[in-house]
Design an enzyme around this catalytic site. Structure first.
Site, PDB file in Angstrom:
ATOM      1  N   ASN A   7      -4.096   7.586  13.753  1.00  0.00           N
ATOM      2  CA  ASN A   7      -2.916   7.395  12.922  1.00  0.00           C
ATOM      3  C   ASN A   7      -3.085   8.219  11.643  1.00  0.00           C
ATOM      4  O   ASN A   7      -4.041   8.017  10.886  1.00  0.00           O
ATOM      5  CB  ASN A   7      -2.753   5.907  12.589  1.00  0.00           C
ATOM      6  CG  ASN A   7      -1.467   5.607  11.853  1.00  0.00           C
ATOM      7  OD1 ASN A   7      -1.101   6.308  10.921  1.00  0.00           O
ATOM      8  ND2 ASN A   7      -0.776   4.547  12.249  1.00  0.00           N
ATOM      9  N   HIS A  43       3.696   6.389  11.915  1.00  0.00           N
ATOM     10  CA  HIS A  43       4.545   5.215  11.719  1.00  0.00           C
ATOM     11  C   HIS A  43       5.481   5.505  10.545  1.00  0.00           C
ATOM     12  O   HIS A  43       5.242   5.093   9.415  1.00  0.00           O
ATOM     13  CB  HIS A  43       3.683   3.985  11.426  1.00  0.00           C
ATOM     14  CG  HIS A  43       4.435   2.698  11.430  1.00  0.00           C
ATOM     15  ND1 HIS A  43       3.889   1.511  11.845  1.00  0.00           N
ATOM     16  CD2 HIS A  43       5.705   2.393  11.060  1.00  0.00           C
ATOM     17  CE1 HIS A  43       4.768   0.533  11.719  1.00  0.00           C
ATOM     18  NE2 HIS A  43       5.886   1.059  11.246  1.00  0.00           N
ATOM     19  N   ARG A  45       8.454   5.132   8.010  1.00  0.00           N
ATOM     20  CA  ARG A  45       9.256   4.027   7.490  1.00  0.00           C
ATOM     21  C   ARG A  45      10.489   4.586   6.794  1.00  0.00           C
ATOM     22  O   ARG A  45      10.515   5.763   6.410  1.00  0.00           O
ATOM     23  CB  ARG A  45       8.413   3.164   6.548  1.00  0.00           C
ATOM     24  CG  ARG A  45       7.386   2.336   7.321  1.00  0.00           C
ATOM     25  CD  ARG A  45       6.561   1.436   6.403  1.00  0.00           C
ATOM     26  NE  ARG A  45       5.830   0.425   7.164  1.00  0.00           N
ATOM     27  CZ  ARG A  45       4.635   0.606   7.715  1.00  0.00           C
ATOM     28  NH1 ARG A  45       4.035   1.783   7.596  1.00  0.00           N
ATOM     29  NH2 ARG A  45       4.042  -0.359   8.381  1.00  0.00           N
ATOM     30  N   GLU A  70       5.418   4.869  16.054  1.00  0.00           N
ATOM     31  CA  GLU A  70       5.554   3.431  15.863  1.00  0.00           C
ATOM     32  C   GLU A  70       6.669   3.138  14.874  1.00  0.00           C
ATOM     33  O   GLU A  70       6.923   3.917  13.954  1.00  0.00           O
ATOM     34  CB  GLU A  70       4.254   2.844  15.292  1.00  0.00           C
ATOM     35  CG  GLU A  70       3.034   3.054  16.145  1.00  0.00           C
ATOM     36  CD  GLU A  70       1.795   2.449  15.516  1.00  0.00           C
ATOM     37  OE1 GLU A  70       0.836   2.214  16.257  1.00  0.00           O
ATOM     38  OE2 GLU A  70       1.788   2.207  14.291  1.00  0.00           O
ATOM     39  N   THR A 100       2.019  -2.737   5.173  1.00  0.00           N
ATOM     40  CA  THR A 100       1.515  -2.370   6.492  1.00  0.00           C
ATOM     41  C   THR A 100       1.980  -3.430   7.482  1.00  0.00           C
ATOM     42  O   THR A 100       2.493  -4.477   7.073  1.00  0.00           O
ATOM     43  CB  THR A 100      -0.020  -2.260   6.482  1.00  0.00           C
ATOM     44  OG1 THR A 100      -0.458  -1.760   7.759  1.00  0.00           O
ATOM     45  CG2 THR A 100      -0.669  -3.596   6.199  1.00  0.00           C
ATOM     46  N   HIS A 190      -5.048  -1.970  14.491  1.00  0.00           N
ATOM     47  CA  HIS A 190      -4.941  -2.557  13.161  1.00  0.00           C
ATOM     48  C   HIS A 190      -6.306  -3.083  12.716  1.00  0.00           C
ATOM     49  O   HIS A 190      -6.809  -4.064  13.242  1.00  0.00           O
ATOM     50  CB  HIS A 190      -3.902  -3.678  13.073  1.00  0.00           C
ATOM     51  CG  HIS A 190      -3.399  -3.863  11.656  1.00  0.00           C
ATOM     52  ND1 HIS A 190      -2.290  -3.224  11.171  1.00  0.00           N
ATOM     53  CD2 HIS A 190      -3.897  -4.566  10.617  1.00  0.00           C
ATOM     54  CE1 HIS A 190      -2.091  -3.551   9.908  1.00  0.00           C
ATOM     55  NE2 HIS A 190      -3.063  -4.358   9.541  1.00  0.00           N
ATOM     56  N   ASP A 191      -6.876  -2.394  11.745  1.00  0.00           N
ATOM     57  CA  ASP A 191      -8.155  -2.747  11.125  1.00  0.00           C
ATOM     58  C   ASP A 191      -9.351  -2.605  12.052  1.00  0.00           C
ATOM     59  O   ASP A 191     -10.434  -3.110  11.744  1.00  0.00           O
ATOM     60  CB  ASP A 191      -8.104  -4.159  10.534  1.00  0.00           C
ATOM     61  CG  ASP A 191      -7.251  -4.231   9.274  1.00  0.00           C
ATOM     62  OD1 ASP A 191      -6.881  -3.161   8.750  1.00  0.00           O
ATOM     63  OD2 ASP A 191      -6.947  -5.345   8.819  1.00  0.00           O
ATOM     64  N   GLY A 213      -6.207   4.312  12.000  1.00  0.00           N
ATOM     65  CA  GLY A 213      -5.890   5.206  10.903  1.00  0.00           C
ATOM     66  C   GLY A 213      -6.654   4.918   9.628  1.00  0.00           C
ATOM     67  O   GLY A 213      -7.510   5.685   9.206  1.00  0.00           O
ATOM     68  N   HIS A 214      -6.374   3.776   9.003  1.00  0.00           N
ATOM     69  CA  HIS A 214      -6.899   3.498   7.667  1.00  0.00           C
ATOM     70  C   HIS A 214      -8.415   3.563   7.623  1.00  0.00           C
ATOM     71  O   HIS A 214      -9.007   4.250   6.778  1.00  0.00           O
ATOM     72  CB  HIS A 214      -6.419   2.121   7.184  1.00  0.00           C
ATOM     73  CG  HIS A 214      -6.890   1.778   5.817  1.00  0.00           C
ATOM     74  ND1 HIS A 214      -6.317   2.286   4.672  1.00  0.00           N
ATOM     75  CD2 HIS A 214      -7.905   0.979   5.395  1.00  0.00           C
ATOM     76  CE1 HIS A 214      -6.947   1.814   3.615  1.00  0.00           C
ATOM     77  NE2 HIS A 214      -7.918   1.026   4.032  1.00  0.00           N
TER      78      HIS A 214
END
Length: 237
Positions: A7, A43, A45, A70, A100, A190-191, A213-214
């Site tokens: 991501n 993703h 927004r 996404e 997020t 996610h995470d 990603g993060h």
């Protein structure tokens, strides 16, 4: 072996913080593929605070692996996906002002909306995925909608993994087992990080893809992007 989709939202966040085009999102995404990633995830927004809609159009021209877009299926998002036609669209129920993603879909409550969206995208040959919590009833609801895959929302796993890995993974094993029984492909994200990914990948049956990603971008500040991508792939092997 599950594939790694990176991501690149955080690359876009850094670019946007100063204006201009440094770092270059498109070049970085191409480098990420060259370093061994098997997909690129974005993703966008509505406020375009990181990924811009134009980024999706530009990435479509250069991504050689799989482009995964996404987002919440609002009108502008649907129009973007219709135009770009990525390999995969992942429907996520985030509010416009969400920092997020923070929850999966209620696939029972939103069955009509999700069914319409899945049918719409699948007609165009776009693989569909729905972001859900690790709950068997939500998995069964996703199957009834006709989606190709689910993406398990892994924040709870990541949060609880340091204290009790076995307890943290249990609902995900149950949800993944249910998904396999009804013929759904399994993604996750996610995470997830270098610390917790290996155990997750070992324990989840039939895992096809992780979107990260993060953590990956943060770890790359210390270890280097190419090195980190290959460290993630090793944990998925």
């Amino acid at each position: 072996m599950a594939i790694l989709s990176v991501n690149v939202n955080k690359i876009a966040t850094l670019r946007n913080s100063r204006g201009g085009n440094v770092p270059d999102l498109i070049k970085t995404s191409m480098d990420i593929e060259r370093f061994g990633a098997q997909g690129i995830t974005i993703h966008p927004r509505p406020d375009e605070r990181h990924i811009r809609y134009q980024d999706a159009r530009d990435l479509k021209k250069v991504v050689q692996t799989e482009l995964n877009i996404e987002g919440n299926p609002i009108e502008s998002f649907v129009q973007l996906v219709d135009e770009v036609k990525p390999a995969q669209v992942t429907l996520v129920p985030d509010a416009p002002d969400a920092i997020t993603s923070n929850a999966g879909w209620d696939t029972l409550k939103h069955k009509d909306l999700l069914s319409e969206m899945v049918k719409h995208f699948k007609k165009q040959g776009i693989r569909t995925s729905i972001f859900i919590d690790p709950v068997v009833s939500m998995v069964e609801g996703a199957a009834a909608i006709g989606v190709d895959r689910i993406e398990l929302y892994t924040e709870d796993y990541a949060k609880n993994y340091p204290n009790d890995p076995r307890k943290a993974i249990a609902p995900y094993i149950e949800a993944a087992t249910a998904a396999s029984k009804v013929g759904l492909g399994i993604n996750a994200g996610h995470d997830l990080s270098l610390d917790n990914l290996k155990y997750f990948a070992q324990e989840i049956p039939d895992l096809l893809e992780v979107s990260i990603g993060h953590a990956l971008i943060s770890e790359s500040l210390y270890l280097g992007l190419e090195n980190v991508i290959n460290m993630y792939k090793a944990r998925l092997a």
